[in-house]
Motif scaffolding. Structure first.
Motif, PDB file in Angstrom:
ATOM      1  N   ARG A 107      -7.861  -3.781  -6.608  1.00  0.00           N
ATOM      2  CA  ARG A 107      -7.803  -3.393  -5.191  1.00  0.00           C
ATOM      3  C   ARG A 107      -6.631  -4.023  -4.450  1.00  0.00           C
ATOM      4  O   ARG A 107      -5.877  -3.311  -3.776  1.00  0.00           O
ATOM      5  N   PRO A 108      -6.396  -5.334  -4.499  1.00  0.00           N
ATOM      6  CA  PRO A 108      -5.236  -5.890  -3.784  1.00  0.00           C
ATOM      7  C   PRO A 108      -3.904  -5.376  -4.313  1.00  0.00           C
ATOM      8  O   PRO A 108      -2.936  -5.259  -3.563  1.00  0.00           O
ATOM      9  N   VAL A 109      -3.846  -5.050  -5.605  1.00  0.00           N
ATOM     10  CA  VAL A 109      -2.616  -4.483  -6.169  1.00  0.00           C
ATOM     11  C   VAL A 109      -2.367  -3.096  -5.584  1.00  0.00           C
ATOM     12  O   VAL A 109      -1.241  -2.756  -5.196  1.00  0.00           O
ATOM     13  N   GLU A 110      -3.428  -2.297  -5.506  1.00  0.00           N
ATOM     14  CA  GLU A 110      -3.301  -0.951  -4.939  1.00  0.00           C
ATOM     15  C   GLU A 110      -2.913  -1.008  -3.469  1.00  0.00           C
ATOM     16  O   GLU A 110      -2.097  -0.206  -2.995  1.00  0.00           O
ATOM     17  N   VAL A 153       4.375  -5.966  -7.770  1.00  0.00           N
ATOM     18  CA  VAL A 153       4.156  -4.543  -8.052  1.00  0.00           C
ATOM     19  C   VAL A 153       5.492  -3.845  -8.286  1.00  0.00           C
ATOM     20  O   VAL A 153       5.673  -3.113  -9.272  1.00  0.00           O
ATOM     21  N   LEU A 154       6.461  -4.055  -7.383  1.00  0.00           N
ATOM     22  CA  LEU A 154       7.771  -3.412  -7.553  1.00  0.00           C
ATOM     23  C   LEU A 154       8.443  -3.858  -8.842  1.00  0.00           C
ATOM     24  O   LEU A 154       8.961  -3.038  -9.607  1.00  0.00           O
ATOM     25  N   ALA A 155       8.431  -5.162  -9.098  1.00  0.00           N
ATOM     26  CA  ALA A 155       9.086  -5.684 -10.298  1.00  0.00           C
ATOM     27  C   ALA A 155       8.441  -5.126 -11.562  1.00  0.00           C
ATOM     28  O   ALA A 155       9.136  -4.825 -12.539  1.00  0.00           O
ATOM     29  N   SER A 156       7.130  -4.971 -11.565  1.00  0.00           N
ATOM     30  CA  SER A 156       6.437  -4.448 -12.744  1.00  0.00           C
ATOM     31  C   SER A 156       6.758  -2.982 -12.979  1.00  0.00           C
ATOM     32  O   SER A 156       6.897  -2.543 -14.125  1.00  0.00           O
ATOM     33  N   ILE A 157       6.867  -2.216 -11.908  1.00  0.00           N
ATOM     34  CA  ILE A 157       7.245  -0.802 -12.041  1.00  0.00           C
ATOM     35  C   ILE A 157       8.650  -0.692 -12.625  1.00  0.00           C
ATOM     36  O   ILE A 157       8.918   0.135 -13.511  1.00  0.00           O
ATOM     37  N   LEU A 158       9.549  -1.541 -12.153  1.00  0.00           N
ATOM     38  CA  LEU A 158      10.923  -1.519 -12.665  1.00  0.00           C
ATOM     39  C   LEU A 158      10.984  -2.069 -14.094  1.00  0.00           C
ATOM     40  O   LEU A 158      11.860  -1.664 -14.868  1.00  0.00           O
ATOM     41  N   ASP A 159      10.070  -2.970 -14.454  1.00  0.00           N
ATOM     42  CA  ASP A 159       9.984  -3.411 -15.850  1.00  0.00           C
ATOM     43  C   ASP A 159       9.646  -2.235 -16.756  1.00  0.00           C
ATOM     44  O   ASP A 159      10.198  -2.095 -17.850  1.00  0.00           O
ATOM     45  N   ALA A 160       8.708  -1.402 -16.302  1.00  0.00           N
ATOM     46  CA  ALA A 160       8.332  -0.218 -17.078  1.00  0.00           C
ATOM     47  C   ALA A 160       9.506   0.748 -17.191  1.00  0.00           C
ATOM     48  O   ALA A 160       9.736   1.352 -18.244  1.00  0.00           O
ATOM     49  N   ALA A 161      10.273   0.871 -16.105  1.00  0.00           N
ATOM     50  CA  ALA A 161      11.460   1.741 -16.142  1.00  0.00           C
ATOM     51  C   ALA A 161      12.495   1.199 -17.125  1.00  0.00           C
ATOM     52  O   ALA A 161      13.172   1.968 -17.826  1.00  0.00           O
ATOM     53  N   ASP A 168       7.058 -12.031   8.194  1.00  0.00           N
ATOM     54  CA  ASP A 168       5.831 -11.649   8.894  1.00  0.00           C
ATOM     55  C   ASP A 168       4.565 -11.830   8.074  1.00  0.00           C
ATOM     56  O   ASP A 168       3.464 -11.780   8.625  1.00  0.00           O
ATOM     57  N   ARG A 169       4.699 -12.002   6.776  1.00  0.00           N
ATOM     58  CA  ARG A 169       3.524 -12.065   5.912  1.00  0.00           C
ATOM     59  C   ARG A 169       3.498 -13.364   5.113  1.00  0.00           C
ATOM     60  O   ARG A 169       4.534 -13.988   4.876  1.00  0.00           O
ATOM     61  N   GLY A 170       2.320 -13.736   4.678  1.00  0.00           N
ATOM     62  CA  GLY A 170       2.159 -14.949   3.892  1.00  0.00           C
ATOM     63  C   GLY A 170       2.705 -14.797   2.491  1.00  0.00           C
ATOM     64  O   GLY A 170       2.967 -13.681   2.012  1.00  0.00           O
ATOM     65  N   ALA A 171       2.856 -15.924   1.808  1.00  0.00           N
ATOM     66  CA  ALA A 171       3.448 -15.919   0.474  1.00  0.00           C
ATOM     67  C   ALA A 171       2.632 -15.091  -0.514  1.00  0.00           C
ATOM     68  O   ALA A 171       3.194 -14.393  -1.356  1.00  0.00           O
ATOM     69  N   THR A 172       1.307 -15.138  -0.406  1.00  0.00           N
ATOM     70  CA  THR A 172       0.461 -14.381  -1.336  1.00  0.00           C
ATOM     71  C   THR A 172       0.730 -12.891  -1.226  1.00  0.00           C
ATOM     72  O   THR A 172       0.879 -12.187  -2.235  1.00  0.00           O
ATOM     73  N   THR A 173       0.812 -12.381  -0.003  1.00  0.00           N
ATOM     74  CA  THR A 173       1.080 -10.958   0.215  1.00  0.00           C
ATOM     75  C   THR A 173       2.455 -10.574  -0.304  1.00  0.00           C
ATOM     76  O   THR A 173       2.628  -9.545  -0.972  1.00  0.00           O
ATOM     77  N   VAL A 174       3.450 -11.408  -0.010  1.00  0.00           N
ATOM     78  CA  VAL A 174       4.826 -11.121  -0.444  1.00  0.00           C
ATOM     79  C   VAL A 174       4.921 -11.111  -1.965  1.00  0.00           C
ATOM     80  O   VAL A 174       5.510 -10.194  -2.561  1.00  0.00           O
ATOM     81  N   LEU A 175       4.359 -12.119  -2.610  1.00  0.00           N
ATOM     82  CA  LEU A 175       4.432 -12.214  -4.063  1.00  0.00           C
ATOM     83  C   LEU A 175       3.710 -11.048  -4.738  1.00  0.00           C
ATOM     84  O   LEU A 175       4.157 -10.541  -5.773  1.00  0.00           O
ATOM     85  N   ARG A 176       2.606 -10.608  -4.145  1.00  0.00           N
ATOM     86  CA  ARG A 176       1.874  -9.485  -4.739  1.00  0.00           C
ATOM     87  C   ARG A 176       2.677  -8.189  -4.615  1.00  0.00           C
ATOM     88  O   ARG A 176       2.770  -7.415  -5.563  1.00  0.00           O
ATOM     89  N   ALA A 177       3.260  -7.948  -3.438  1.00  0.00           N
ATOM     90  CA  ALA A 177       4.060  -6.742  -3.246  1.00  0.00           C
ATOM     91  C   ALA A 177       5.282  -6.756  -4.158  1.00  0.00           C
ATOM     92  O   ALA A 177       5.613  -5.750  -4.802  1.00  0.00           O
ATOM     93  N   TYR A 178       5.954  -7.893  -4.214  1.00  0.00           N
ATOM     94  CA  TYR A 178       7.113  -8.029  -5.096  1.00  0.00           C
ATOM     95  C   TYR A 178       6.711  -7.805  -6.549  1.00  0.00           C
ATOM     96  O   TYR A 178       7.420  -7.136  -7.307  1.00  0.00           O
TER      97      TYR A 178
END
Length: 377
Positions: free
Chosen positions: A84-87, A133-141, A121-131
């Motif tokens: 859920r938090p990843v989504e 997700v993007l990094a993992s998608i680009l890893d797959a690419a 504007d956001r805490g470290a947990t939120t930033v690291l989670r969003a980052y």
């Protein structure tokens, strides 16, 4: 090998490169102004094929949106509470910013600017989670050879600061349980077993072994988007956890009138939900405890798990036993998590070493053969 061909365009003579892709399909690139430029490009294609680094230009045009949706579908290994938090991170932060971008057009500096922007504007947990997700998608690419390198890797990220842990004393646990009234047994149980909320509220009568004073943790009941999802414990493995003798009678009362399949806590049918962190019964019990005891710090339900670790270590339990009780993957994880609880042990080590050295020095000063012998009267 590929080939270079000249053609006429509205702006003059141009060159086109034809080449074979690793999958044996035909690729091409047009618009070179000189034959030398075209030949250099063809040579770079052949070198990248030989090194296994070839990137298909058409594949690099795939968007983050298209790849992200597919990536999310493949996260089947995540528990619902972890998914859920990843989504949410994908939906609120990654997709709006990067969804329409082709993976081949994303640059390292752009990712760094994005991370810096949301960090404001956001805490470290939120930033690291969003980052993440993007990094993992680009890893797959990258694995699919859509890009030659992941532009998200190596950016500067915010650091998570460790949250202060609160450890209650035996007397404070008693006060909190008294103020929680009909939830008092649950308070005691969490503070003296170290179970997570979902593990405790997922227990059934059949999981209680009254003779051995043990509970077997088989299930974890987690609130995901307002729904209680029952799955395996966080470690994915069942474990047996002891409870102190004083809890035997209160737990027996929790079992009264219930069959073996009924939930241990609550009405036996519905899982006890985590209390509201602002106005729930747990906060009310904490406030009452603070009114009577000015040293009573503000605690959360999860702090009762930390309290269980603290009380166990203070009682002399070894690290391995605490690890098994808490369900940590390793004793090293327990030590890393609760390193602050072992600070007093450093003084004990120094004292023990000093005593050992003193004993050794005294032994060396005695004449040979006098140690351990008694004088004959």
């Amino acid at each position: 090998m590929g080939s270079v061909h000249a053609y006429d365009s509205a702006t003059g003579k141009r060159y086109r490169v034809l080449y074979r892709k690793p999958d044996h399909g035909q690729g091409q690139k047009r618009g070179f102004k000189t034959k030398r430029d075209a030949e250099l490009f063809l040579a770079s294609v052949e070198v990248s094929k030989a090194k296994g680094e070839f990137v298909d230009a058409s594949a690099a045009r795939s968007t983050v949106d298209a790849l992200g949706v597919e990536w999310l579908k493949n996260q089947t290994h995540l528990k619902p509470s972890s998914f859920r938090p990843v989504e949410i991170a994908w939906r609120l932060y990654v997709r709006p910013e990067w969804g329409k971008r082709a993976v081949g057009d994303i640059r390292h500096s752009q990712v760094q600017a994005w991370v810096s922007q949301i960090s404001a504007d956001r805490g470290a947990t939120t930033v690291l989670r969003a980052y993440g997700v993007l990094a993992s998608i680009l890893d797959a690419a990258l694995e699919d050879r859509r890009i030659s390198a992941n532009p998200a890797r190596g950016v500067n990220l915010p650091r998570k600061t460790g949250k202060k842990r609160v450890y209650l004393s035996h007397a404070q646990v008693q006060a909190l349980a008294d103020n929680a009234k009909d939830r008092g047994t649950l308070i005691f149980f969490l503070a003296y077993t170290g179970l997570r909320w979902g593990e405790a509220t997922g227990l059934r009568v059949r999981d209680l072994d009254a003779l051995r004073r043990r509970v077997v943790v088989n299930e974890n009941a987690v609130n995901v988007g307002g729904r209680i999802i029952v799955g395996t414990p966080k470690s994915h493995t069942a474990r047996s956890v002891p409870y102190p003798a004083f809890l035997s009678e209160p737990l027996a009362r929790e079992c009264e009138g219930k069959d073996r399949a009924a939930l241990l806590f609550g009405n036996g049918v519905d899982h006890v939900r985590l209390p509201d962190s602002r106005r729930g019964w747990f906060v009310g019990a904490v406030v009452k405890s603070q009114t009577a005891d000015k040293t009573f710090e503000r605690v959360t339900v999860h702090d009762l798990r930390h309290t269980a670790a603290s009380l166990s270590i203070s009682a002399g339990a070894n690290v391995k036993a605490v690890q098994r009780m808490l369900g940590h993957a390793s004793a090293a994880m327990t030590l890393d998590t609760y390193a602050d609880l072992f600070e007093d042990d450093l003084d004990d080590v120094a004292t023990a070493l000093d005593q050992a050295r003193t004993s050794a020095s005294v032994a060396n000063l005695l004449p040979n053969g006098d140690i351990g012998k008694r004088k004959t009267p």
